[in-house]
Design an enzyme around this catalytic site. Structure first.
Site, PDB file in Angstrom:
ATOM      1  N   CYS A 128       8.014   1.450 -35.625  1.00 38.06           N
ATOM      2  CA  CYS A 128       8.842   0.227 -35.273  1.00 38.06           C
ATOM      3  C   CYS A 128       9.815  -0.211 -36.052  1.00 38.06           C
ATOM      4  O   CYS A 128      10.976  -0.930 -35.605  1.00 38.06           O
ATOM      5  CB  CYS A 128       7.723  -0.957 -34.972  1.00 38.06           C
ATOM      6  SG  CYS A 128       6.995  -1.178 -36.694  1.00 38.06           S
ATOM      7  N   GLU A 142       2.909  -8.077 -33.335  1.00 36.46           N
ATOM      8  CA  GLU A 142       3.911  -7.139 -34.110  1.00 36.46           C
ATOM      9  C   GLU A 142       4.243  -6.356 -33.228  1.00 36.46           C
ATOM     10  O   GLU A 142       3.687  -5.384 -32.800  1.00 36.46           O
ATOM     11  CB  GLU A 142       3.196  -6.499 -35.290  1.00 36.46           C
ATOM     12  CG  GLU A 142       2.384  -7.262 -36.345  1.00 36.46           C
ATOM     13  CD  GLU A 142       3.274  -8.040 -37.272  1.00 36.46           C
ATOM     14  OE1 GLU A 142       4.086  -7.468 -37.709  1.00 36.46           O
ATOM     15  OE2 GLU A 142       3.116  -9.266 -37.354  1.00 36.46           O
TER      16      GLU A 142
HETATM   17  P1  NAD Z   1       0.936  -0.634 -26.010  1.00 39.72           P
HETATM   18  O1  NAD Z   1       1.425  -2.073 -25.854  1.00 39.72           O
HETATM   19  O2  NAD Z   1       1.151   0.401 -24.985  1.00 39.72           O
HETATM   20  O3  NAD Z   1      -0.620  -0.514 -26.517  1.00 39.72           O
HETATM   21  C1  NAD Z   1      -1.001  -1.169 -27.684  1.00 39.72           C
HETATM   22  C2  NAD Z   1      -2.508  -1.485 -27.587  1.00 39.72           C
HETATM   23  O4  NAD Z   1      -2.509  -2.412 -26.568  1.00 39.72           O
HETATM   24  C3  NAD Z   1      -3.452  -0.443 -27.158  1.00 39.72           C
HETATM   25  O5  NAD Z   1      -4.620  -0.435 -27.912  1.00 39.72           O
HETATM   26  C4  NAD Z   1      -3.514  -0.626 -25.625  1.00 39.72           C
HETATM   27  O6  NAD Z   1      -4.802  -0.267 -25.312  1.00 39.72           O
HETATM   28  C5  NAD Z   1      -3.603  -2.190 -25.792  1.00 39.72           C
HETATM   29  N1  NAD Z   1      -3.082  -2.732 -24.482  1.00 39.72           N
HETATM   30  C6  NAD Z   1      -2.703  -2.349 -23.376  1.00 39.72           C
HETATM   31  N2  NAD Z   1      -2.657  -2.957 -22.295  1.00 39.72           N
HETATM   32  C7  NAD Z   1      -3.546  -4.373 -22.584  1.00 39.72           C
HETATM   33  C8  NAD Z   1      -3.900  -5.252 -21.845  1.00 39.72           C
HETATM   34  N3  NAD Z   1      -3.494  -5.698 -20.675  1.00 39.72           N
HETATM   35  N4  NAD Z   1      -4.645  -6.202 -22.625  1.00 39.72           N
HETATM   36  C9  NAD Z   1      -5.054  -5.928 -23.796  1.00 39.72           C
HETATM   37  N5  NAD Z   1      -4.761  -4.755 -24.519  1.00 39.72           N
HETATM   38  C10 NAD Z   1      -3.835  -4.083 -23.910  1.00 39.72           C
HETATM   39  O7  NAD Z   1       1.869  -0.032 -27.358  1.00 39.72           O
HETATM   40  P2  NAD Z   1       1.854   1.408 -27.988  1.00 39.72           P
HETATM   41  O8  NAD Z   1       2.469   2.327 -27.052  1.00 39.72           O
HETATM   42  O9  NAD Z   1       0.318   1.948 -28.459  1.00 39.72           O
HETATM   43  O10 NAD Z   1       2.693   1.242 -29.447  1.00 39.72           O
HETATM   44  C11 NAD Z   1       4.069   1.473 -29.407  1.00 39.72           C
HETATM   45  C12 NAD Z   1       4.884   0.273 -29.485  1.00 39.72           C
HETATM   46  O11 NAD Z   1       4.026  -0.519 -30.799  1.00 39.72           O
HETATM   47  C13 NAD Z   1       6.406   0.272 -30.064  1.00 39.72           C
HETATM   48  O12 NAD Z   1       6.817  -0.726 -29.202  1.00 39.72           O
HETATM   49  C14 NAD Z   1       6.384  -0.068 -31.443  1.00 39.72           C
HETATM   50  O13 NAD Z   1       7.553  -0.295 -32.024  1.00 39.72           O
HETATM   51  C15 NAD Z   1       5.375  -1.014 -31.559  1.00 39.72           C
HETATM   52  N6  NAD Z   1       4.821  -1.139 -33.020  1.00 39.72           N
HETATM   53  C16 NAD Z   1       5.322  -2.458 -33.634  1.00 39.72           C
HETATM   54  C17 NAD Z   1       4.835  -2.461 -35.010  1.00 39.72           C
HETATM   55  C18 NAD Z   1       5.136  -3.644 -35.794  1.00 39.72           C
HETATM   56  O14 NAD Z   1       4.730  -3.741 -36.779  1.00 39.72           O
HETATM   57  N7  NAD Z   1       5.987  -4.455 -35.354  1.00 39.72           N
HETATM   58  C19 NAD Z   1       4.079  -1.296 -35.600  1.00 39.72           C
HETATM   59  C20 NAD Z   1       3.733  -0.155 -34.844  1.00 39.72           C
HETATM   60  C21 NAD Z   1       4.148  -0.100 -33.435  1.00 39.72           C
END
Ligand code: NAD
Length: 493
Positions: free
Chosen positions: A298, A264
């Site tokens: 999002c 997502e």
């Molecule tokens: P992010 O991708 O920076 O981090 C999300 C998670 O991934 C965190 O727990 C982080 O520690 C982990 N992560 C980072 N690098 C990783 C790796 N190499 N391996 C495994 N895990 C890793 O995202 P964010 O900044 O926390 O969230 C914001 C983003 O999320 C925005 O782009 C938003 O649109 C999206 N979002 C989407 C939805 C949806 O339902 N489509 C809902 C909420 C947020």
């Protein structure tokens, strides 16, 4: 752990004093190592708590525990698993105010929205528990004489749930509840920006009699704990919510073990306003959607396409609403529309996006700068007109209280521009013309379309993105079944 010790820990968590939290693995709270991560209030910079920087060994212990617990968990009647879920949601409701307070302090969310998040989370868990008596397989006729075919719906095994920071509490439930009711066990890794609500969740869950190993929580950064989780061969499904960049990386790493992924990801939701729309309704909905959670959602309106005839009228209404947007520190002020951005990187990203829009020729008609406040990552509510399709502000996710507006000649042009995006999560249309609404519903290439309203999605719907917004989806029957696999049995005789 003895229940009195857990009760003490819960009391400490809800006292509001910063302290160290512990991972929850195999039904126990594990002693921390030396490396800890500070969690700060984005409105004040104050320390809210510390979590462990989990190692690959911690993650392995969690996956091993989840795998050990899974066989027995799967064999239990689904209704028994559902009753465990209901015990958890009851605990959340008991502590609804304190849980919302943690979200306010670590994420900078306004209190009203944090409360909605907690209450919705409890309802969501109950909703998924209701599926226990409705999970269905199929019986098919066979091509062979005397044979019956059964399509059994079975759990995948061990699920890894990796969470973002913007709706951190709800996302625990969106991963955990469908996983558990269908017979999977789970390892959750919250975002390092907002993990404390997940640790509080684990402490409340430990007060119920959920069998050990069914739910495990490991904290830490993506580069360490996250990598260990997504590359672990003991994981059967990675369900991830977060950025496109991380989602794409996860899919590549998951490819090594051929682990199933459910992603997502980001959005760039277009809001289309036609000349026959109720402009007050459109302006209010778009404004609310753009400032809720400080624009860090999002599926909130990220770009507006408005028909030329009503462009000026809509902009005037939006300007009044944006000017009236109250922002500040949600941990000490009430009645706010929005708080700060989650961190300095988020603030810088928003500021850069607006500067680039200016350079590329758009007009900032209000806001357009970092807010003048003594502390916190605040950006002024910002309206941008004269945006065009090639500008980054109409193509890249902003994730802040900034709304770019583009004038269009009609619905066909608006739909074409809306679809011309690498994102395909949600979209909205404002019109009183049923034919126009139906045409938009037919031609918009998005996972969701809201007619005459903005986000949010319903728990019985299906939240799924197209293109770079994701793979698979969540919620409702279709989201539930993403946590299952189909096992075909041929019975001869
Ligand atoms: P992010 O991708 O920076 O981090 C999300 C998670 O991934 C965190 O727990 C982080 O520690 C982990 N992560 C980072 N690098 C990783 C790796 N190499 N391996 C495994 N895990 C890793 O995202 P964010 O900044 O926390 O969230 C914001 C983003 O999320 C925005 O782009 C938003 O649109 C999206 N979002 C989407 C939805 C949806 O339902 N489509 C809902 C909420 C947020």
């Amino acid at each position: 752990m003895a229940s009195s010790l857990i009760a003490d820990r819960v009391a400490e968590t809800f006292s509001g004093q910063p302290r160290d939290y512990r991972n929850h693995i195999d039904g126990r709270f594990i002693e921390n190592g030396t490396e800890m991560i500070d969690v700060l209030n984005p409105a004040t910079g104050a320390l809210v708590g510390r979590i462990p920087e989990s190692s690959a060994a911690d993650v392995d212990a969690a996956v091993v525990a989840a795998r050990r617990a899974q066989g027995d968990w799967e064999q239990r009647p689904a209704i028994e698993r559902a009753n465990h879920l209901r015990a958890i949601s009851a605990k959340l409701r008991e502590h609804r105010l304190e849980l919302a307070d943690i979200i306010v302090r670590e994420q900078g969310k306004v209190r009203g929205l944090a409360q909605v998040e907690v209450d919705f989370t409890a309802d969501y868990i109950d909703y998924m528990a209701e599926w226990a008596r409705r999970i269905e397989g199929e019986v098919l006729t066979s091509d062979r004489p005397g044979e019956t075919m059964l399509l059994l719906r079975k759990p995948l095994g061990v699920v890894a749930g990796i969470l973002p920071w913007n709706f951190p509490f709800f996302l625990i439930a969106r991963k955990m509840a469908p996983a558990l009711v269908t017979g999977n066990t789970i390892v959750i890794k919250p975002s390092e920006e907002t993990p404390l609500n997940a640790y509080a969740f684990a402490e409340l869950l430990a007060e119920t009699d959920l069998p050990k190993g069914v739910f495990n929580l490991v904290g830490g950064r993506g580069a360490v704990a996250g990598e260990a989780l997504i590359s672990h061969p003991g994981i059967d499904l990675i369900t991830f919510t977060g950025s496109v960049a991380t989602g794409s990386h996860i899919m590549q790493v998951a490819g090594r073990n051929l682990t199933k992924v459910n992603l997502e990801l980001g959005g760039k939701a277009p809001a289309i306003v036609l000349k026959d729309a109720d402009l007050d309704l459109a302006a209010e909905a778009i404004h609310a959607s753009r400032v809720i959670n400080t624009g860090q959602v999002c599926n909130c309106a990220e770009r507006v396409y408005v028909e030329r005839e009503v462009h000026d009228a809509l902009v005037a209404k939006l300007k009044v609403l944006f000017e009236g947007t109250l922002y500040g520190d949600p941990s000490s002020e009430e009645g706010l529309h929005m708080g700060p951005l989650v961190n300095k990187a988020g603030l810088d990203k928003v500021a850069r996006a607006v500067d680039l829009a200016r350079e590329q020729g758009a007009t900032v008609i209000m806001g357009g700068k970092v807010a003048d406040r003594p502390s916190g990552f605040h950006y002024e509510p910002t309206l941008i007109t004269g945006a065009t399709a090639e500008m980054d502000i109409m193509q890249r996710e902003i994730f802040g209280p900034v709304l770019p507006i583009q004038e269009v000649g009609g619905l066909d042009e608006a739909i074409a521009l809306a679809n011309d995006s690498e994102y395909g999560l949600t979209s909205s249309v404002y019109t009183r013309d049923l034919n126009a609404a139906m045409k938009a519903a037919r031609e918009l290439k998005f996972g969701e379309t809201y007619i005459n309203r903005e986000n949010f999605e319903a728990m019985q719907g299906f939240h799924a993105g197209r293109r770079k917004s994701g793979i698979g989806g969540a919620d409702g029957k279709h989201g539930l079944y993403e946590f299952t696999t189909t096992h075909v049995v041929y019975i001869k005789g």
